[in-house]
Design a protein around this motif. Sequence first.
Motif, PDB file in Angstrom:
ATOM      1  N   ILE A 146       0.967  -1.206  -0.011  1.00 19.35           N
ATOM      2  CA  ILE A 146      -0.210  -0.061  -0.051  1.00 19.35           C
ATOM      3  C   ILE A 146       0.961   1.248  -0.028  1.00 19.35           C
ATOM      4  O   ILE A 146       0.445   2.165  -0.904  1.00 19.35           O
ATOM      5  N   LEU A 147       1.772   1.148   0.737  1.00 14.82           N
ATOM      6  CA  LEU A 147       2.794   2.339   0.729  1.00 14.82           C
ATOM      7  C   LEU A 147       3.472   2.562  -0.320  1.00 14.82           C
ATOM      8  O   LEU A 147       3.651   3.669  -0.865  1.00 14.82           O
ATOM      9  N   LYS A 148       3.994   1.429  -1.217  1.00 19.39           N
ATOM     10  CA  LYS A 148       4.602   1.452  -2.188  1.00 19.39           C
ATOM     11  C   LYS A 148       3.721   2.267  -3.356  1.00 19.39           C
ATOM     12  O   LYS A 148       4.248   3.031  -4.223  1.00 19.39           O
ATOM     13  N   LEU A 149       2.284   1.819  -3.530  1.00 17.64           N
ATOM     14  CA  LEU A 149       1.379   2.353  -4.207  1.00 17.64           C
ATOM     15  C   LEU A 149       1.359   3.743  -4.110  1.00 17.64           C
ATOM     16  O   LEU A 149       1.467   4.473  -5.231  1.00 17.64           O
ATOM     17  N   LYS A 150       1.129   4.099  -3.162  1.00 16.38           N
ATOM     18  CA  LYS A 150       0.997   5.598  -2.768  1.00 16.38           C
ATOM     19  C   LYS A 150       2.290   6.586  -2.990  1.00 16.38           C
ATOM     20  O   LYS A 150       2.104   7.571  -3.545  1.00 16.38           O
ATOM     21  N   ASN A 151       3.600   5.832  -2.844  1.00 11.90           N
ATOM     22  CA  ASN A 151       4.741   6.558  -3.160  1.00 11.90           C
ATOM     23  C   ASN A 151       4.867   6.641  -4.630  1.00 11.90           C
ATOM     24  O   ASN A 151       5.623   7.626  -5.103  1.00 11.90           O
ATOM     25  N   GLU A 152       4.449   5.826  -5.493  1.00  9.71           N
ATOM     26  CA  GLU A 152       4.663   5.553  -6.745  1.00  9.71           C
ATOM     27  C   GLU A 152       3.156   6.118  -7.615  1.00  9.71           C
ATOM     28  O   GLU A 152       3.661   6.114  -8.996  1.00  9.71           O
ATOM     29  N   ILE A 153       2.391   6.571  -7.015  1.00 10.21           N
ATOM     30  CA  ILE A 153       1.068   6.865  -7.999  1.00 10.21           C
ATOM     31  C   ILE A 153       1.220   8.022  -8.818  1.00 10.21           C
ATOM     32  O   ILE A 153       0.568   7.986  -9.947  1.00 10.21           O
ATOM     33  N   SER A 154       1.987   8.797  -8.467  1.00 10.02           N
ATOM     34  CA  SER A 154       2.191   9.952  -9.490  1.00 10.02           C
ATOM     35  C   SER A 154       2.976   9.562 -10.552  1.00 10.02           C
ATOM     36  O   SER A 154       3.231  10.294 -11.883  1.00 10.02           O
ATOM     37  N   ASN A 155       3.855   8.450 -10.563  1.00 15.14           N
ATOM     38  CA  ASN A 155       4.507   8.103 -11.746  1.00 15.14           C
ATOM     39  C   ASN A 155       3.804   7.068 -12.527  1.00 15.14           C
ATOM     40  O   ASN A 155       4.327   6.710 -13.886  1.00 15.14           O
ATOM     41  N   LEU A 156       2.779   6.659 -12.349  1.00 11.44           N
ATOM     42  CA  LEU A 156       1.783   5.602 -13.140  1.00 11.44           C
ATOM     43  C   LEU A 156       1.248   6.171 -14.228  1.00 11.44           C
ATOM     44  O   LEU A 156       0.891   7.318 -14.263  1.00 11.44           O
ATOM     45  N   THR A 157       0.825   5.505 -15.208  1.00  8.36           N
ATOM     46  CA  THR A 157       0.146   5.563 -16.240  1.00  8.36           C
ATOM     47  C   THR A 157      -1.327   5.858 -15.921  1.00  8.36           C
ATOM     48  O   THR A 157      -1.730   5.396 -14.618  1.00  8.36           O
ATOM     49  N   ALA A 158      -2.203   6.492 -16.630  1.00 11.33           N
ATOM     50  CA  ALA A 158      -3.662   6.777 -16.375  1.00 11.33           C
ATOM     51  C   ALA A 158      -4.341   5.388 -16.071  1.00 11.33           C
ATOM     52  O   ALA A 158      -5.116   5.253 -14.950  1.00 11.33           O
ATOM     53  N   SER A 159      -4.086   4.439 -16.913  1.00 14.06           N
ATOM     54  CA  SER A 159      -4.667   3.089 -16.492  1.00 14.06           C
ATOM     55  C   SER A 159      -4.315   2.463 -15.246  1.00 14.06           C
ATOM     56  O   SER A 159      -4.915   1.744 -14.574  1.00 14.06           O
TER      57      SER A 159
END
Length: 284
Positions: free
Chosen positions: A5-18
């Motif tokens: 969950i923490l990894k997702l939150k930290n990386e969310i700005s770098n993800l594609t829209a999908s």
Amino acid sequence: MDDPILKLKNEISNLTASQRKVADYILKNPMEVAFLTVDQLAGLVGTSTTTIMRLTFSLNYSGYTEFQKGLQELLRNQAAPHTRLEANLKDVSESDLWNRCVENQISNINKTKEIITNETLINVLDLITSSKRVYCTSVKSGLPVAQYLTFGLNRLLGNCELVIADQSDWVDLLLNLDSNDVVIATSFPRYARRIVDFVSQAKESEAKIITITDSYSSPLIKYSDIILPCNSGSLAFHNSPIASMVVADYLISSLAINYPDRTKVRLDKVNDVLTKINYHYHNN
């Protein structure tokens, strides 16, 4: 233990829209996703299994299965104490328990060190030193952290008070809180309602909130100005405060070392008083 969950939150700005669409679904439904197949998750989100796999790769997992195992372990650590104890000790022998316990705490400290940045720590110190009053609050497993911080900060600055959220009558205290005050709240799962109530009311009074907690899914996050995420996993049923205590020790040490003009005079006065009253035991 990696916190997916923490990894997702930290990386969310770098993800594609999908990928963000998938991440948003996971963050909102972690319990459900922990037991969905990749095909089921793709169907619910309306995306492809390839998108989900690429998302897990970007978080440094070998694939969806490894990510899901991490999610299951995270949820298991947040489960009821007796369930957590049974799961954690399943494969631990009595002869290996000491080594496993020490290794677990070293791992907690190292992971906490990786998560908390120097910039965040500088911001915490700035808030503490610029505040009129500091209130350290917690309950149960987080209480040793709040007590240690209160002692150290008050010894250095003289303006810190302990608030035990589930025992103190803090309603009267709230009447005097304002934007010049800082609340340092420590909380681990399962999160106590009284500390959430206290922090939310303190935020309404415009106090600054520094939160020491285990995860960005903590209910205190939405009230926080600064977050200090600390691993709290143990081999038994409880949340361990050890990594958080290291953070607390750093804050106390850093204040003493980096603000000598403000802290040395007070420390000298305290020492003079203790010497006059012969406070310490001397072995003649």
